[in-house]
Design a protein around this motif. Structure first.
Motif, mmCIF file in Angstrom:
data_model
loop_
_atom_site.group_PDB
_atom_site.id
_atom_site.type_symbol
_atom_site.label_atom_id
_atom_site.label_comp_id
_atom_site.label_asym_id
_atom_site.label_seq_id
_atom_site.Cartn_x
_atom_site.Cartn_y
_atom_site.Cartn_z
ATOM 1 N N TYR A 92 0.867 -1.209 -0.007
ATOM 2 C CA TYR A 92 0.198 0.141 -0.047
ATOM 3 C C TYR A 92 0.838 1.160 0.063
ATOM 4 O O TYR A 92 0.506 2.032 -0.723
ATOM 5 C CB TYR A 92 -0.843 -0.176 1.105
ATOM 6 C CG TYR A 92 -1.653 1.114 1.254
ATOM 7 C CD1 TYR A 92 -2.931 1.248 0.656
ATOM 8 C CD2 TYR A 92 -1.719 1.930 2.539
ATOM 9 C CE1 TYR A 92 -3.550 2.312 0.692
ATOM 10 C CE2 TYR A 92 -2.447 3.113 2.396
ATOM 11 C CZ TYR A 92 -3.623 3.156 1.937
ATOM 12 O OH TYR A 92 -4.551 4.131 2.022
ATOM 13 N N ASP B 83 -8.460 2.309 0.461
ATOM 14 C CA ASP B 83 -7.872 2.320 -0.788
ATOM 15 C C ASP B 83 -6.672 3.323 -0.802
ATOM 16 O O ASP B 83 -6.791 4.239 0.402
ATOM 17 C CB ASP B 83 -8.853 2.693 -1.875
ATOM 18 C CG ASP B 83 -8.700 2.096 -3.104
ATOM 19 O OD1 ASP B 83 -7.371 1.846 -3.470
ATOM 20 O OD2 ASP B 83 -9.551 1.986 -3.963
ATOM 21 N N TYR C 283 -6.337 -3.797 0.901
ATOM 22 C CA TYR C 283 -5.468 -3.640 -0.144
ATOM 23 C C TYR C 283 -4.919 -4.617 -0.843
ATOM 24 O O TYR C 283 -4.708 -4.987 -2.207
ATOM 25 C CB TYR C 283 -4.487 -2.693 -0.081
ATOM 26 C CG TYR C 283 -3.685 -2.070 -1.114
ATOM 27 C CD1 TYR C 283 -4.262 -1.022 -2.147
ATOM 28 C CD2 TYR C 283 -2.310 -2.554 -1.608
ATOM 29 C CE1 TYR C 283 -3.581 -0.670 -3.198
ATOM 30 C CE2 TYR C 283 -1.556 -2.053 -2.573
ATOM 31 C CZ TYR C 283 -2.390 -1.088 -3.444
ATOM 32 O OH TYR C 283 -1.820 -0.643 -4.782
#
Length: 322
Positions: A24, A118, A157
């Protein structure tokens, strides 16, 4: 300027969520045209982090940090962020992460968003999406501070390989006496089981199993699936299962890929704590059980008949595909 990622570990080994956090962090670093620096505390095999996008790792080795201490760990992360001039600090939204992150935010004078799902919708201004109200809704939050702290929701993620060349250097933080005001007296660990925090699959039981003597079938199903075992609050309150297995809003939150609830009616506190699991399966003999309204799949029937059959079918399937 870099993205700093705190990588959780246990007994020197990185947890799966550490690699997800680095994946991420790499995505955000690419958006900011910068690199990822990981901070690792008493961890080995730090080169593994390069597989997911970390180009640098700061290694901290200190016996005082053998057990998790939110304030001390937060000061390590804050000092590393200052040292690296990090714009963004990534911390997972695990139990430890949620405990530690506010300390980091205060130390770094940073805005903090937990349960991010996200990458940012934009970086100028910096807007990020997260779950709120016990995963019942989403919020888009703009962080206006120079430094941003993001708590990444588990399994939000995923693991994304993006291998880069990685360098390593020792990092020695400064501590104050106040960093260790909390004393760890003892730590009890289940060494032979998949933990709820690390599990992709969780098999959970409720009062419908009628007693602790019936938990064998649930544990066998969990073993076949490579899953962690869990339970509802009444079960742990009655002493049928350890309190460490209690999941829900008042217990451990669950964000697994698959959550199987057996004999659990689905009180609102339980549903709130497991709602972020991607697929929820319910087995209950009461067709009016509230959990059926929240489930992706439901089976109305006697768990004592269905669970052994399910276990055998999975064994057969695995044997055919071995």
């Amino acid at each position: 300027m870099s993205v700093l990622v705190f990588t959780e570990s246990e007994d020197g080994k990185f947890k799966k969520i550490a690699f997800e956090a680095v994946s991420y962090g790499k995505a955000i670093a690419d958006m900011l045209d910068t690199t990822v620096t990981a901070i690792a505390i008493n961890s080995s095999n730090t080169n593994e982090l390069g597989k997911y996008g970390a180009s640098k790792v700061l290694q901290v080795t200190d016996n005082k940090l053998e057990n998790f201490n939110a304030q001390a760990y937060a000061n390590v992360v804050s000092q590393a962020a200052s040292n690296e001039e990090a714009q963004v600090i990534i911390i997972t939204s695990s139990a430890n992460g949620k405990y530690m992150a506010p300390f980091v935010a205060v130390n770094s004078q940073a805005g903090y968003v937990a349960n991010a799902t996200d990458v940012p919708e934009s970086v100028s201004p910096f807007k990020i999406r997260s779950t709120v109200y016990s995963n019942k809704a989403f919020a888009i939050t703009e962080i206006s501070t120079d430094t941003k702290v993001i708590g990444l929701a588990k399994n939000a993620y995923g693991l994304k390989e993006n291998e880069v060349s990685i360098t390593s250097e020792d990092f020695t933080p400064n501590f104050s006496e106040n960093d260790f005001n909390t004393e760890v007296v003892s730590v009890n660990k289940a060494t032979d089981k998949v933990t709820i925090a690390d599990a992709d699959i969780v098999v959970s039981g409720g009062r419908g199993l009628k007693g602790p003597e019936n938990w064998g079938m649930l544990e066998e199903l969990a073993t076949v699936l490579g899953a962690a075992t869990a339970c509802s609050k009444p079960v742990s309150d009655m002493g049928w299962r350890p309190h460490g297995e209690h999941v829900g809003q008042t217990g451990k939150p669950v964000s697994s890929n698959l959550y199987i609830a057996i004999g659990i009616s689905g009180a609102i506190q339980h549903l709130a704590g497991v709602n972020s699991s991607k697929v929820k399966v319910v087995i209950n003999n009461d067709p009016e059980a509230p959990f059926f309204k929240a489930a992706d799949y439901g089976i109305v029937g006697d768990a004592f008949d269905l669970v052994p059959q399910l276990t055998e079918k999975i064994k057969e399937f695995k044997a055919q595909n071995a």
